[in-house]
Structure formats: C-alpha cells, structure tokens
Write a protein that holds these residues in place. Sequence first.
Motif, mmCIF file in Angstrom:
data_model
loop_
_atom_site.group_PDB
_atom_site.id
_atom_site.type_symbol
_atom_site.label_atom_id
_atom_site.label_comp_id
_atom_site.label_asym_id
_atom_site.label_seq_id
_atom_site.Cartn_x
_atom_site.Cartn_y
_atom_site.Cartn_z
ATOM 1 N N GLU A 6 0.839 -1.202 0.000
ATOM 2 C CA GLU A 6 0.000 0.000 0.000
ATOM 3 C C GLU A 6 0.877 1.257 0.000
ATOM 4 O OE1 GLU A 6 -3.224 2.464 -0.048
ATOM 5 O OE2 GLU A 6 -3.222 0.281 -0.283
ATOM 6 N N SER A 27 -2.791 6.989 3.074
ATOM 7 C CA SER A 27 -2.609 5.976 2.048
ATOM 8 C C SER A 27 -3.357 6.351 0.774
ATOM 9 C CB SER A 27 -3.087 4.607 2.550
ATOM 10 O OG SER A 27 -4.506 4.558 2.598
ATOM 11 N N GLU A 28 -2.946 5.757 -0.307
ATOM 12 C CA GLU A 28 -3.541 6.090 -1.602
ATOM 13 C C GLU A 28 -4.943 5.515 -1.756
ATOM 14 O OE1 GLU A 28 -2.272 6.075 -6.312
ATOM 15 O OE2 GLU A 28 -1.392 4.572 -4.985
ATOM 16 N N ARG A 29 -5.143 4.291 -1.292
ATOM 17 C CA ARG A 29 -6.416 3.608 -1.559
ATOM 18 C C ARG A 29 -7.356 3.535 -0.366
ATOM 19 N NH1 ARG A 29 -2.647 0.295 -4.755
ATOM 20 N NH2 ARG A 29 -2.162 -0.919 -2.891
ATOM 21 N N HIS A 30 -6.882 3.875 0.823
ATOM 22 C CA HIS A 30 -7.707 3.698 2.016
ATOM 23 C C HIS A 30 -7.771 4.931 2.909
ATOM 24 C CE1 HIS A 30 -8.035 -0.621 1.143
ATOM 25 N NE2 HIS A 30 -6.754 -0.552 0.823
ATOM 26 N N GLY A 31 -7.241 6.055 2.476
ATOM 27 C CA GLY A 31 -7.275 7.264 3.291
ATOM 28 C C GLY A 31 -6.291 7.195 4.448
ATOM 29 N N HIS A 105 -9.874 5.963 7.186
ATOM 30 C CA HIS A 105 -10.515 4.950 6.341
ATOM 31 C C HIS A 105 -11.534 5.556 5.378
ATOM 32 C CE1 HIS A 105 -8.510 2.259 9.057
ATOM 33 N NE2 HIS A 105 -9.242 2.658 10.076
ATOM 34 N N PRO A 107 -11.245 6.820 1.678
ATOM 35 C CA PRO A 107 -10.334 6.961 0.540
ATOM 36 C C PRO A 107 -10.511 8.300 -0.167
ATOM 37 C CG PRO A 107 -11.405 4.813 0.516
ATOM 38 C CD PRO A 107 -12.102 5.618 1.561
ATOM 39 N N TYR A 112 -4.513 12.442 -1.550
ATOM 40 C CA TYR A 112 -3.208 11.775 -1.603
ATOM 41 C C TYR A 112 -2.319 12.413 -2.672
ATOM 42 C CZ TYR A 112 0.168 7.982 -2.351
ATOM 43 O OH TYR A 112 1.312 7.241 -2.493
#
Length: 249
Positions: A6, A27-31, A105, A107, A112
């Motif tokens: 991730e 994070s890029e995909r999950h906030g 959590h 996104p 990002y």
Amino acid sequence: MRYTAEPAFVLHARPWRETSLLVEALSERHGRIGLVARGVQGPKRQALRAALQPLQWIRFEAVQTGELARLTAAEAQDAAPRLTGDAMLAGFYLNELTLRLAPRHDPSPELYAAYGRARARLGALSPPAWTLRRYERDLLDALGFGFDWSHDGDGAPIDSAARYRLDPEHGPRRLLSDRGHADRSGAATGRALLALAQDAAPESEDLAGLRRAMRGVLAHHLGPRGLKSWELLSELARVAPRAKPTDSA
C-alpha cells in the motif's frame, strides 16, 4: 483486512511503550490509517524506523484487526525531503493539518495526490507560503469543503479589485468599502482568489491576506482546538518580534 504493498505518506510517528511506534499515514487507496509498528527501536530495525519518519513516502504491509492496523513491513520509496527554516515549519503544518482534517478509512485519491505535490514542492524549495495555500485549496476541495474560487457565494464573478471574506459555509463574500479595518484584516483580495482559482502565484503582497482568510475557513472545520503549528508561529513572533514573520502556515 490486509494491506499489501500500500503506497502512503507518513504524517506522524510517536513512541509507544518501550520499543514500538504509533504511526499515522495517508494511504492512496484507504485514506488515513493508524498503524502500530512493534519492536522498531532495536539496532536491527534501523531501516524500518527510518522509513516511518514524517514526510516519508512508503509502501507498507499491515493487518487491520481493530481501530489500528498492525504493521508487518514498510519500505521507503524515496528519500524524504530534508527541510530547514520556513520549509521545515511548512512541512510540520502540512502533516498536522492533514492529520487533523483527513478522516480515517475514507479513501481520497485526490487528497493523496495533492499531498504528494505539496511535499515535492517543499523539497524543490518552492516558496512555502504559496505551496501551502495551494494545498489548503486542494485539501478543502478533496474533503468536500471547497469553493468555486472564481465566483463569490452568490455566483457573481470575483472582482480582482475588491476584498473578500471567506465564509466556510457560503464561500467568498465581498466586503463593502465602508467595512471596518477588523473585518478587512481577515480578508483576501479578489486578485489573490483569482490567482488561486487559476493556480497562478499571486502578488507577494496578497499572500498574507490569503493566508489569514484561509485560516478562518480551516479553523471552522478544525473546531475549538487549533493547530500546534499555529501556536508555534505565534510564539516565534512573540519571542522574536523584530524577525520578519513567515506567511507559510
């Protein structure tokens, strides 16, 4: 839930118990994600500990079992920018603002990407004040709090010669010419708002007003507890009143 390779930026890390760290990452995909990094204080974990410093871009592995995920691996993807002076304060502000406003959590690839651009600009020694104003704009937009920066809250085009107060719920409100100085002190020029809309650096004399106007909007969304970086800048101004104040944070 398991996170695999991730991509993320480290926002904050603090010691926890004797050998571990509590880490906050965007994070890029999950906030925004909270991580527990266990056993990272020993000499054999130096590379992992270095990868978990604020502003570092990483790829990590973790397992989510509760509110915090257990970190199992992390690897730095580049060399984090080494910042000094105003740029260092700007980096602290960048991380603190993101940490406080980005929900866990949730996104947001836009946020990002905006963080990555701001980090790169600070590392390239771009003017910190303009870098932060652009990031504040992008952060508000990504979180659904942004405005049409080229029009006021009633839909009228921004007048470059006028001054505007930023209403957090309504958008830019034009100030009448007979308004008092206190009202104007927290206002931005129309010229600055149009520059923000066009992503073109405003005149240097417009940056301070834009910073104050944006701070009012951010304070509204932060609630009664402000930012430590704002307190730090106020303290620096108090103990060194003759020093030229920064317009960064």
